[in-house]
Design a protein around this motif. Structure first.
Motif, short mmCIF file in Angstrom:
data_model
loop_
_atom_site.label_atom_id
_atom_site.label_comp_id
_atom_site.label_asym_id
_atom_site.label_seq_id
_atom_site.Cartn_x
_atom_site.Cartn_y
_atom_site.Cartn_z
N MET A 51 0.84 -1.63 0.02
CA MET A 51 0.32 0.14 -0.21
C MET A 51 0.94 1.08 -0.31
N GLU A 52 1.41 1.37 -1.08
CA GLU A 52 2.69 2.40 -1.18
C GLU A 52 2.00 3.93 -1.15
N GLU A 53 1.09 4.10 -2.10
CA GLU A 53 0.56 5.53 -1.78
C GLU A 53 -0.39 6.09 -0.26
N GLN A 54 -0.61 5.03 0.18
CA GLN A 54 -1.41 5.37 1.54
C GLN A 54 0.04 5.38 2.67
N ALA A 55 0.92 4.41 2.39
CA ALA A 55 1.40 4.29 3.05
C ALA A 55 2.43 5.70 3.12
N ASP A 56 2.40 6.96 1.96
CA ASP A 56 3.24 7.43 2.21
C ASP A 56 1.99 8.85 2.81
#
Length: 81
Positions: A51-56
């Motif tokens: 969940m790259e975008e959410q993590a950012d």
């Protein structure tokens, strides 16, 4: 993420109303750092889950919350008593 923001806002408001001395400022800064570290840990787990975008977004919000709390803590000593 909203829970982190709510906790940070409540902590900042409570400390701002409760005391305006250096120990309170240090406590608020410690809480700000803890919130940022928790956000980073959450973001790391989210990245591991793909969940790259959410993590950012979570990590960025944690940093913004930390910065706002540290600024509020710095303003505590500047407020005349």
């Amino acid at each position: 993420m909203k829970k982190i923001i709510s906790v940070a806002a409540a902590a900042a408001l409570g400390l701002t109303l409760a005391a305006c001395d250096s120990p309170a400022e240090n406590q608020m800064e410690d809480q700000a750092e803890a919130i940022d570290e928790a956000a980073e840990a959450t973001a790391d787990a989210m990245e591991d889950a793909g969940m790259e975008e959410q993590a950012d977004a979570v990590e960025e919000q944690g940093e913004e919350t930390k910065d706002a709390m540290e600024e509020a803590a710095d303003d505590m000593d500047a407020t005349p008593q």
